[in-house]
Scaffold this motif. Structure first.
Motif, short mmCIF file in Angstrom:
data_model
loop_
_atom_site.label_atom_id
_atom_site.label_comp_id
_atom_site.label_asym_id
_atom_site.label_seq_id
_atom_site.Cartn_x
_atom_site.Cartn_y
_atom_site.Cartn_z
N ASN A 350 0.83 -1.21 0.00
CA ASN A 350 0.00 0.00 0.00
C ASN A 350 0.87 1.26 0.00
O ASN A 350 1.10 1.87 1.05
CB ASN A 350 -0.92 0.02 1.23
N PRO A 351 1.38 1.69 -1.14
CA PRO A 351 2.29 2.85 -1.17
C PRO A 351 1.63 4.15 -0.75
O PRO A 351 2.25 4.95 -0.05
CB PRO A 351 2.74 2.90 -2.64
N LYS A 352 0.38 4.38 -1.15
CA LYS A 352 -0.30 5.62 -0.77
C LYS A 352 -0.52 5.69 0.74
O LYS A 352 -0.34 6.74 1.36
CB LYS A 352 -1.64 5.75 -1.51
N SER A 353 -0.89 4.57 1.34
CA SER A 353 -1.10 4.53 2.79
C SER A 353 0.20 4.78 3.54
O SER A 353 0.22 5.47 4.56
CB SER A 353 -1.69 3.18 3.20
N ALA A 354 1.32 4.20 3.05
CA ALA A 354 2.62 4.40 3.69
C ALA A 354 3.00 5.88 3.67
O ALA A 354 3.42 6.44 4.68
CB ALA A 354 3.68 3.56 2.99
N ALA A 355 2.86 6.50 2.50
CA ALA A 355 3.21 7.92 2.38
C ALA A 355 2.30 8.79 3.25
O ALA A 355 2.78 9.72 3.92
CB ALA A 355 3.09 8.36 0.92
N PHE A 356 1.01 8.50 3.26
CA PHE A 356 0.07 9.28 4.07
C PHE A 356 0.37 9.12 5.55
O PHE A 356 0.32 10.09 6.32
CB PHE A 356 -1.36 8.84 3.77
N SER A 357 0.72 7.91 5.97
CA SER A 357 1.05 7.66 7.37
C SER A 357 2.28 8.46 7.80
O SER A 357 2.31 9.02 8.90
CB SER A 357 1.31 6.16 7.59
N VAL A 358 3.27 8.54 6.92
CA VAL A 358 4.49 9.31 7.22
C VAL A 358 4.14 10.78 7.48
O VAL A 358 4.60 11.38 8.45
CB VAL A 358 5.50 9.21 6.05
N THR A 482 11.08 10.15 -1.69
CA THR A 482 10.91 8.70 -1.75
C THR A 482 9.81 8.30 -2.72
O THR A 482 8.72 8.87 -2.71
CB THR A 482 10.59 8.14 -0.34
N ASP A 483 10.11 7.32 -3.55
CA ASP A 483 9.11 6.70 -4.42
C ASP A 483 8.54 5.51 -3.65
O ASP A 483 9.18 4.45 -3.55
CB ASP A 483 9.76 6.24 -5.73
N TRP A 484 7.34 5.68 -3.10
CA TRP A 484 6.80 4.66 -2.20
C TRP A 484 6.43 3.38 -2.94
O TRP A 484 6.42 2.29 -2.34
CB TRP A 484 5.61 5.23 -1.43
N SER A 485 6.14 3.47 -4.22
CA SER A 485 5.88 2.25 -5.00
C SER A 485 7.16 1.41 -5.10
O SER A 485 7.12 0.17 -5.01
CB SER A 485 5.37 2.61 -6.40
N LYS A 486 8.29 2.09 -5.26
CA LYS A 486 9.57 1.36 -5.28
C LYS A 486 9.88 0.76 -3.91
O LYS A 486 10.45 -0.32 -3.82
CB LYS A 486 10.70 2.30 -5.71
N GLU A 487 9.51 1.48 -2.84
CA GLU A 487 9.74 0.95 -1.49
C GLU A 487 8.91 -0.31 -1.25
O GLU A 487 9.36 -1.23 -0.56
CB GLU A 487 9.41 2.01 -0.44
N VAL A 488 7.71 -0.34 -1.82
CA VAL A 488 6.88 -1.56 -1.72
C VAL A 488 7.59 -2.72 -2.40
O VAL A 488 7.64 -3.84 -1.87
CB VAL A 488 5.49 -1.31 -2.36
N GLU A 489 8.16 -2.46 -3.58
CA GLU A 489 8.87 -3.51 -4.30
C GLU A 489 10.12 -3.96 -3.54
O GLU A 489 10.42 -5.16 -3.48
CB GLU A 489 9.27 -3.00 -5.69
N LYS A 490 10.82 -3.00 -2.95
CA LYS A 490 12.00 -3.36 -2.14
C LYS A 490 11.61 -4.21 -0.94
O LYS A 490 12.33 -5.14 -0.56
CB LYS A 490 12.71 -2.08 -1.66
N ALA A 491 10.49 -3.88 -0.31
CA ALA A 491 10.01 -4.67 0.83
C ALA A 491 9.72 -6.10 0.40
O ALA A 491 10.06 -7.06 1.11
CB ALA A 491 8.76 -4.03 1.43
N LYS A 492 9.10 -6.26 -0.77
CA LYS A 492 8.81 -7.60 -1.28
C LYS A 492 10.10 -8.37 -1.55
O LYS A 492 10.23 -9.56 -1.20
CB LYS A 492 7.99 -7.49 -2.57
N GLN A 493 11.09 -7.69 -2.15
CA GLN A 493 12.37 -8.34 -2.42
C GLN A 493 13.08 -8.73 -1.13
O GLN A 493 13.69 -9.80 -1.03
CB GLN A 493 13.25 -7.41 -3.24
N ARG A 494 12.99 -7.85 -0.12
CA ARG A 494 13.62 -8.13 1.17
C ARG A 494 12.99 -9.36 1.82
O ARG A 494 13.68 -10.22 2.36
CB ARG A 494 13.50 -6.91 2.08
N LEU A 495 11.68 -9.44 1.77
CA LEU A 495 10.99 -10.59 2.36
C LEU A 495 11.31 -11.88 1.60
O LEU A 495 11.51 -12.94 2.22
CB LEU A 495 9.48 -10.34 2.38
#
Length: 509
Positions: A350-358, A482-495
């Protein structure tokens, strides 16, 4: 019925059950992303609805987290109070042992524990529930191994303190106090991973209840050990260690019996001993990031001891730092909430939710910090009398209160951004930023202003505020870009990198 069909449907059923067991957190998170993505809604209504959803999620995390950190601080403070009633030497010994050696271990262990915060938060958001227990165990193994070299430092506390210039009497008494804190090291090693494991699932209230109950037990046991059994300093510190182990035991029992941890804790596993080197590297980056922040303003007090009138400078600064430290617990609570919210949303995709939460968590924390600063400034002439009756110290504290107010406002943003960094897994980057801003710019600038320009404590503090401002601006800029869509992808790769293949479900989305 065919056994193959049963095997295929089992993971789907388990996934549905897990989603149900997580309660309203996932539902609210998913609802938030839908609201933010619904362009048919008027902008103002979308903002209002999203803010209400996020505030409920945020305060459900932040309020109990603030309480936990305040209570844990209160346990340590009460131990020093009991030691102080034994005499001035005992008070000095307990304060030195706590601020000098124990705080080092606390910062190191808490920092290393934030590695599991990143992984557990993102795994939980991605609904890879079974991995949380593995991460918890890996973190415990790594932190327990770290506890052994820390024990050596505790054992040689006396020669270390003598080397630092402390008197023989104070160093000897402080060493006795520190010996009783050795079991606490290993309580830290288990407690911080458990704490982050629970926080990642938005389970914070039980930890607050356990900590509050333990504080009551701690006060009773301290009274018995110090006054009734006459165990002195070693008794006071041993009780503190016991109290931390009570918290660890109670939290672990909660994990075992709670339905909320049914799918995140599936028992002990040998997989906890795999991938330890990679986990250690992530933990080390987390520890460096947090320790550099923790030690930074401790350096202010240390440097102030070199001024022309060190006693007055140390008295006034210690009062300001005590106030700052207490109110800093509010920021630490929001730090934890920011980390959990961002990591959960990234893991859930959820990139939009992450950015909004920040944005929202920083705004709320900043408003609270401004209120704190206004209160401190309005009480600047009398606030020191809560600590001492000296008029000279009161005037010096009053003069320093504007610097304290600026520090409080910065603390409303900077720790929260550090929490965002933990949620995203940026610990190594932030560690480099901290070294440059704090130790290359802040402290040298403070020394130049304090000694070269003869501005004293105000000059030292001004320079260190400059370092904090620089660090905060860098984190604000990086977060903004920060590009939050890219951060979502990085999180998936990390997991995908951290998840053991044999633990993956039979069916994937």
């Amino acid at each position: 019925m065919g056994s193959q069909d049963d095997q295929l449907h089992t993971p789907i059923l388990e996934s549905m059950q897990r989603s149900s067991s997580t309660g309203s957190t996932f539902e609210s998170s998913s609802e938030l992303e839908k609201v933010l993505s619904d362009l048919q809604l008027p902008w103002l209504r979308r903002l209002r609805t999203a803010t209400w959803i996020e505030l409920k999620l945020l305060f459900r995390l932040a309020a109990p987290a603030v309480l936990v950190y305040l209570i844990n601080n209160a346990m340590s403070l009460s131990t020093r109070v009991f030691a102080g009633h034994l005499g001035n030497l005992e008070l000095a010994a307990a304060s030195l042992g706590n601020s000098g050696i124990q705080l080092f271990a606390y910062g190191l262990m808490l920092g290393m524990g934030s590695a599991v915060e990143t992984l557990c938060g993102q795994a939980y958001g991605a609904n890879r529930s079974e991995m949380l227990g593995i991460y918890l165990q890996r973190a415990t193994v790594v932190l327990t191994a770290t506890g052994f070299p820390l024990t050596v430092i505790y054992v040689f506390a006396k020669p270390i303190l003598l080397l630092l210039g402390e008197s023989s009497a104070v160093a000897s008494a402080a060493a006795v106090f520190v010996y009783g804190l050795i079991p606490q090291i290993f309580a830290y090693a288990v407690n911080f991973p458990i704490q982050k494991f629970l926080q990642a699932q938005s389970i914070v209230a039980p930890s607050a209840i356990i900590s509050a109950a333990t504080l009551a037990v701690h006060l009773l046991l301290s009274w018995v050990a110090v006054y009734k059994l006459g165990m002195g300093l070693i008794g006071a510190s041993l009780v503190l260690s016991v109290s931390w182990w009570i918290i660890v035991g109670a939290q672990f029992v909660y994990i075992l019996i709670s339905d909320r941890c049914k799918y995140t804790w599936t028992g002990f596993s040998l997989q906890a001993f795999s991938g330890l080197w990679e986990f250690l590297k992530l933990s080390a980056a987390s520890a460096v990031m947090l320790c550099l922040e923790t030690w930074y303003f401790q350096m202010l007090v240390l440097i102030a001891g070199l001024l022309k009138n060190p006693e007055l400078a140390l008295d006034s600064l210690s009062i300001c730092m005590a106030i700052s430290g207490l109110l800093f617990m509010v920021s630490v609570g929001f730090n934890a909430a920011a980390s959990v919210r961002v990591s959960n949303e990234l893991g859930a995709g959820n990139p939009k939710s992450a950015a909004f939460s920040v944005v929202l968590v920083n705004l709320v924390s900043f408003i609270i910090a401004v209120i704190e600063a206004i209160v401190v400034l309005s009480l600047r002439h009398v606030i020191s009398y809560a600590f001492t009756g000296g008029a000279t110290v009161a005037k010096e504290v009053s003069d320093l209160c504007p610097f304290l107010a600026v520090t409080l406002i910065l603390n409303g943003v900077q720790p929260v951004l550090s929490g965002v960094a933990v949620g995203c897994g940026w610990q190594a980057f932030v560690a480099y930023v901290n070294v440059g801003c704090y130790y290359v710019v802040g402290i040298p600038l403070g020394c130049v202003l304090g000694f070269k320009f003869d501005l004293g404590a105000k000059g030292i503090w001004s320079g260190m505020i400059g370092g904090t401002v620089m660090q905060t601006l860098i984190l604000v800029w990086v977060t903004y870009r920060t590009d939050w869509s890219k951060e979502v992808e990085k999180a998936k790769q990390r997991l995908d990198k951290w998840e053991d293949k044999e633990d993956q479900p039979l069916l994937k989305d």
